[in-house]
Design an enzyme around this catalytic site. Sequence first.
Site, PDB file in Angstrom:
ATOM      1  N   TYR A   1     -29.766   1.436   9.317  1.00 57.52           N
ATOM      2  CA  TYR A   1     -29.545   1.137  10.633  1.00 57.52           C
ATOM      3  C   TYR A   1     -30.546   1.830  11.618  1.00 57.52           C
ATOM      4  O   TYR A   1     -31.294   2.628  11.343  1.00 57.52           O
ATOM      5  CB  TYR A   1     -28.067   1.908  10.989  1.00 57.52           C
ATOM      6  CG  TYR A   1     -28.060   3.270  10.968  1.00 57.52           C
ATOM      7  CD1 TYR A   1     -27.959   3.809   9.718  1.00 57.52           C
ATOM      8  CD2 TYR A   1     -28.220   4.156  11.886  1.00 57.52           C
ATOM      9  CE1 TYR A   1     -27.628   5.212   9.527  1.00 57.52           C
ATOM     10  CE2 TYR A   1     -28.264   5.449  11.822  1.00 57.52           C
ATOM     11  CZ  TYR A   1     -27.994   6.325  10.834  1.00 57.52           C
ATOM     12  OH  TYR A   1     -27.883   7.375  10.473  1.00 57.52           O
ATOM     13  N   CYS A   2     -30.671   1.193  12.758  1.00 59.97           N
ATOM     14  CA  CYS A   2     -31.182   1.860  13.941  1.00 59.97           C
ATOM     15  C   CYS A   2     -30.390   1.491  15.361  1.00 59.97           C
ATOM     16  O   CYS A   2     -29.228   1.349  15.118  1.00 59.97           O
ATOM     17  CB  CYS A   2     -32.659   1.214  14.120  1.00 59.97           C
ATOM     18  SG  CYS A   2     -32.738  -0.466  14.331  1.00 59.97           S
ATOM     19  N   THR A   3     -31.087   1.754  16.643  1.00 56.31           N
ATOM     20  CA  THR A   3     -30.357   1.808  17.781  1.00 56.31           C
ATOM     21  C   THR A   3     -29.737   0.400  17.979  1.00 56.31           C
ATOM     22  O   THR A   3     -28.491   0.059  18.197  1.00 56.31           O
ATOM     23  CB  THR A   3     -31.181   2.051  18.993  1.00 56.31           C
ATOM     24  OG1 THR A   3     -31.759   3.243  18.483  1.00 56.31           O
ATOM     25  CG2 THR A   3     -30.625   2.312  20.164  1.00 56.31           C
TER      26      THR A   3
ATOM     27  N   ILE B   1     -26.353   0.685  15.832  1.00 58.29           N
ATOM     28  CA  ILE B   1     -25.350   1.578  16.395  1.00 58.29           C
ATOM     29  C   ILE B   1     -24.609   1.190  17.556  1.00 58.29           C
ATOM     30  O   ILE B   1     -23.562   1.226  17.806  1.00 58.29           O
ATOM     31  CB  ILE B   1     -26.095   3.078  16.789  1.00 58.29           C
ATOM     32  CG1 ILE B   1     -26.726   3.598  15.472  1.00 58.29           C
ATOM     33  CG2 ILE B   1     -24.967   4.014  17.163  1.00 58.29           C
ATOM     34  CD1 ILE B   1     -27.889   4.655  15.738  1.00 58.29           C
TER      35      ILE B   1
END
Length: 469
Positions: A283-285, A314
Amino acid sequence: MTLAPWHTNRNREQLRTPTVIDLPLAMGHSAPKSLNASSDPVSYICSCGGSISPSTSPPTSLLSTPGFVLLFYRYWAASPVLPASDAHLSFDIQALAAWYTQQTTSLHLGGKIRIAREGFNVTVGGSATEISKFIEACAAHWSFAGLGLGPGNTDNKGELEARQRFFKPTPGCRCVFGGKASVRVVAEATPMGVEGYAPANWERVIALSPADFHAKCHQEAKQSVLVDVRNHYESRIGYFVSPLTGEPALRPPIRRFSQWPQYVKGNLDQLKSDMGGKQILTYCTGGIRCEKGVRWMQEKLGEGETVFTLSGGIAAYLEWINSEIRRGRKTVDESLFKGKNYVFDARGAVALEAEAEPVSRCLVCDNLSDRLDKCRSDGCHLVVVVCEDCQTTDPRCCHDCRDIDDACRSSTEVVEEKRKPRPMCACEKEREDQLWAKGRVRDKKTQGWRKRERKKAENSHGCVVRSTD
Ligand SMILES: [Zn+2]
Ligand SMILES: [Zn+2]
Ligand SMILES: [Zn+2]
Ligand SMILES: [Zn+2]
């Protein structure tokens, strides 16, 4: 379109708080710059009146008319792909940049818009009315074709949900970008720093909706590895945890995304043994860094690894879990994301609507805190966690920065001292050693390199386009 689903108690709460938001950090994907740099606000004053539109002046309507920040991207080659009939238009990136300049100017939006041959990466903020108009304009524009965003029929639940998922609105306004929109033509939509890289097969990584990602984390939790693709200062204040052990995700000590490929290469054996045979959940932002970064990693790890990414990152997960909590279907504790989601604008970080305990500690007093600040030493300005009480103590990231500043103060040639190039301070050196497995020769990827890359991109794609203030 109606913005009703985006209106939350938190929006109102936030607008009730003072308009001077004491949070730093509008620094793009580059290293922190000087606290005094005009391009890098450490706080913002909402001068657009909490995004109120001039026609609705009473303060009460301000509370029900918050503004929004959108975060979205598209790689042309990733599915759903641009319809063949529009594909030729994607080659004219100058025209696309000009369209964004025109939109952000006429709708008074602030933001950062990056257009590359491979796609676009956008974050914009404005009042609810302006953002709503912008979304309509996007939905009608060729560059959003094939995404199922519309146009126009606000009664259609599917479209509304698709828009919510794609644009990922959070409370905010244009002031979080200093009231300005920067539209730039760049080499990469998000700079991973691997020249000319495109995934060999976009379909090999499986993108999961937040609900499916949450479920996947719970399924075969023993056989899962969570990997955070963001920078260390982002993953310090918030991260996913294993539902089984509560252990945080693997969080590489990288300072910027362009260190990710080097990190993967340098730690390949370790990664292979950590991940061997397990399902990898990344995952990332907002999802964009996973798109290329995780495919790149998968290609290095070799066939056989099953990799899943969190679609919308996220930002999308928090929105989903918020709605689950609102409907009474989940509790705050059930969120697998703990802490705050760091964002690249003057809001600093975004959290769940419900209060959640910080996962990080103040650098000075070691109490739990997720308040972001910067090392006060000139020429350092690393992002650090410093609590409200300790912010007045003139915090430094480590003893090195303190010593250097003390030496400068005692020196008669203060100005000369300050001009000298700074050696890496102790805490940075420790992180770098961790990252590069000590002593290994590595490629030099400095800010100078980034600047040269940008120049190259500008030369090959034309001039930099900037919208007006
Ligand atoms: Zn504002
Ligand atoms: Zn403290
Ligand atoms: Zn420092
Ligand atoms: Zn330091």
